[in-house]
Design an enzyme around this catalytic site. Structure first.
Site, mmCIF file in Angstrom:
data_model
loop_
_atom_site.group_PDB
_atom_site.id
_atom_site.type_symbol
_atom_site.label_atom_id
_atom_site.label_comp_id
_atom_site.label_asym_id
_atom_site.label_seq_id
_atom_site.Cartn_x
_atom_site.Cartn_y
_atom_site.Cartn_z
ATOM 1 N N TYR A 146 20.656 27.579 -59.064
ATOM 2 C CA TYR A 146 21.764 26.629 -59.131
ATOM 3 C C TYR A 146 21.215 25.227 -58.924
ATOM 4 C CZ TYR A 146 26.205 24.297 -58.012
ATOM 5 O OH TYR A 146 27.291 23.451 -57.990
ATOM 6 N N ASP A 241 13.670 21.848 -57.482
ATOM 7 C CA ASP A 241 14.946 21.583 -56.834
ATOM 8 C C ASP A 241 14.849 22.129 -55.413
ATOM 9 O OD1 ASP A 241 17.465 21.486 -55.826
ATOM 10 O OD2 ASP A 241 18.438 22.477 -57.525
ATOM 11 N N LYS A 269 21.239 18.301 -48.815
ATOM 12 C CA LYS A 269 21.549 19.115 -47.647
ATOM 13 C C LYS A 269 20.887 18.623 -46.360
ATOM 14 C CE LYS A 269 23.372 22.756 -50.384
ATOM 15 N NZ LYS A 269 23.028 23.420 -51.607
HETATM 16 C C1 LIG Z 1 23.556 22.922 -53.037
HETATM 17 C C2 LIG Z 1 22.573 22.831 -54.136
HETATM 18 C C3 LIG Z 1 22.687 21.879 -55.162
HETATM 19 C C4 LIG Z 1 23.900 21.006 -55.320
HETATM 20 O O1 LIG Z 1 24.071 20.141 -54.268
HETATM 21 P P1 LIG Z 1 25.531 19.493 -54.023
HETATM 22 O O2 LIG Z 1 25.294 18.547 -52.919
HETATM 23 O O3 LIG Z 1 26.424 20.651 -53.700
HETATM 24 O O4 LIG Z 1 25.920 18.835 -55.295
HETATM 25 C C5 LIG Z 1 21.663 21.769 -56.068
HETATM 26 N N1 LIG Z 1 20.586 22.567 -55.996
HETATM 27 C C6 LIG Z 1 20.452 23.504 -55.051
HETATM 28 C C7 LIG Z 1 19.214 24.329 -55.000
HETATM 29 C C8 LIG Z 1 21.450 23.680 -54.104
HETATM 30 O O5 LIG Z 1 21.337 24.651 -53.198
#
Ligand SMILES: *Cc1c(COP(=O)(O)O)cnc(C)c1O
Length: 428
Positions: A146, A241, A269
């Protein structure tokens, strides 16, 4: 079951005002067959408290940011202090420079960063930069990873994924989805084949170097290294990511843990300790095409908000203390071992995937190396387990395909209570 009268009242109202009663789909608890979800009033340390006064031991941690726990005094104090000086200026503040400095020192591949407001924005902007720098349009991602909800990343993989990308969501134009190739995680051969088939057309390969969004799935030995090598050969931008894995898999993220340097890194995060800040970055030459030093446009009214930055700085400084990652590793390893032992004793077939304080319990025989493996997990058994744990006050992520987040606030008694709850569920 706990008394959820007030939660019910709030949730019924929420349903009339927000789609599904929530502001992000995972909060709905549909996957675990429970309604209403408890509405949360407050958190402290390892616990959250709902509006009916029930208390839960929390393994969601705001979906990753709260690696120190809830309402940690030094973070709250930093936020209050920053707020008292003003909530935002739309101008550069010293805190942003300090946070950028800290990120650059911690994460091996970073020399320069741009702060943004969400992980979605970080990934979307990194892809734009990769496309702008290479003049190419296609992107490779991996099934079950994701990268936020931008159009290019909401592509599910069918079996003929190389030729027929299909939109994962109505509203994503087929023309955009067709530029995204989604391949099985850990399958280097599939990547090599796709790169060959689309020679000279791939701008970027984006990957969660420790996958956390199909449940935790670790990179197999050689996978990240292989991506690195292939990207070098083909002038493809490798994007890690690390929105979950940054400052979680290790202080320097998964790239430090596995010693592979991407061209661009996305963070989010943990770097804002629960408030909205994210970032993307890379080497100085790679980042300089971003406006205003270059032509690739990306902007944000609230980017690098001083209050959010203060929460991030306080969180990272606390994490920087000696021994924090050893403690997180120890907590994770202890809980994994106890879960495995309890399942074996209860005759439950499970597989635990873990990277430090990030873990997922799958209800199937392992190994779980990709989305197809993860989908073998028995969702009925997951649901029963979730409900059984919740009944004992353990608040797990309400989906099989998410990670449990252990924080520094989870003490030995908390972990023992969690193991005891699992023994109880599997003992029945
Ligand atoms: C949570 C997440 C996102 C998206 O971040 P948001 O702040 O929710 O837009 C993108 N990549 C990874 C790996 C994530 O866990």
């Amino acid at each position: 079951m706990a008394n959820l009268v007030e939660s019910q009242r709030w949730f019924e109202k929420a349903l009339t005002l927000m789609p599904g009663g929530v502001n992000s789909p995972v909060r709905g608890w549909g996957a675990v067959g429970l309604t209403p979800p408890p509405l949360i009033a407050r958190g402290a340390g390892s616990r959250v408290y709902d509006v009916d006064g029930n208390s839960y031991l929390d393994f969601v941690g705001s979906w990753g940011p709260l690696i120190l726990g809830h309402a940690v005094p030094e973070v709250v104090a930093a936020v209050q202090e920053a707020a008292s000086r003003g909530l935002g200026f739309g101008a550069t503040t010293p805190g942003e420079v300090e946070l950028a400095q800290l990120l650059v020192e911690a994460v091996p591949s970073l020399e320069m960063v741009r702060l943004v407001t969400s992980g979605t924005e970080a990934c979307m902007s990194a892809l734009r930069l990769a496309r702008g720098a290479t003049g190419r349009a296609r992107v490779i991602k991996f099934d079950g990873c994701y990268h936020g909800h931008a159009d290019s990343f909401l592509v599910a993989a069918g079996s003929g994924v190389l030729t027929q990308a299909i939109p994962g969501s109505p509203g994503v134009p087929a023309e955009i989805a067709a530029l995204t190739l989604s391949l099985p995680y850990n399958d280097l051969e599939a990547v090599q084949e796709a790169v060959k088939r689309h020679a000279g057309e791939i701008a970027a390969i984006i990957v969660e170097p420790v996958a956390g969004n199909m449940g935790v799935v670790l990179p197999r030995e050689g996978f990240l290294e292989g991506l690195r090598q292939l990207c070098h050969q083909e002038d493809i931008i490798l994007i890690f990511d690390e929105v979950i894995s940054g400052f979680r898999a290790a202080w320097g993220g998964a790239q430090a843990r596995y010693r592979v340097k991407p061209d661009l890194t996305c963070l989010g995060k943990i770097i804002a300790g629960g408030l909205p800040v994210a970032a993307y970055g890379g080497r100085r030459e790679r980042m300089s095409p971003v406006a205003p030093s270059g032509p690739i446009y990306q902007a944000g009214t609230l980017s690098g908000n001083p209050v959010a930055v203060a929460a991030g700085l306080a969180t990272l400084k606390a994490l920087q203390r000696a021994g924090t990652y050893e403690q997180l590793e120890e907590k994770g390893a202890w809980l994994e071992a106890e879960l495995v032992r309890a399942a074996a004793r209860g005759g439950a077939e499970i597989t635990v995937n873990r990277a430090g304080s990030l873990l997922t319990l799958f209800f199937c025989r392992g190994p779980v190396n990709d989305l197809e493996d993860a989908k073998k997990s028995d969702l009925n058994r997951f649901r029963q387990f979730f409900q059984g744990m919740l009944a004992q006050g353990i608040y797990l992520p309400p989906s099989q395909f998410e990670a449990w987040f252990i924080s520094l606030a989870h003490g030995a008694e908390d972990l023992e209570a969690t193991a005891a709850a699992a023994r109880e569920v599997w003992g029945r």
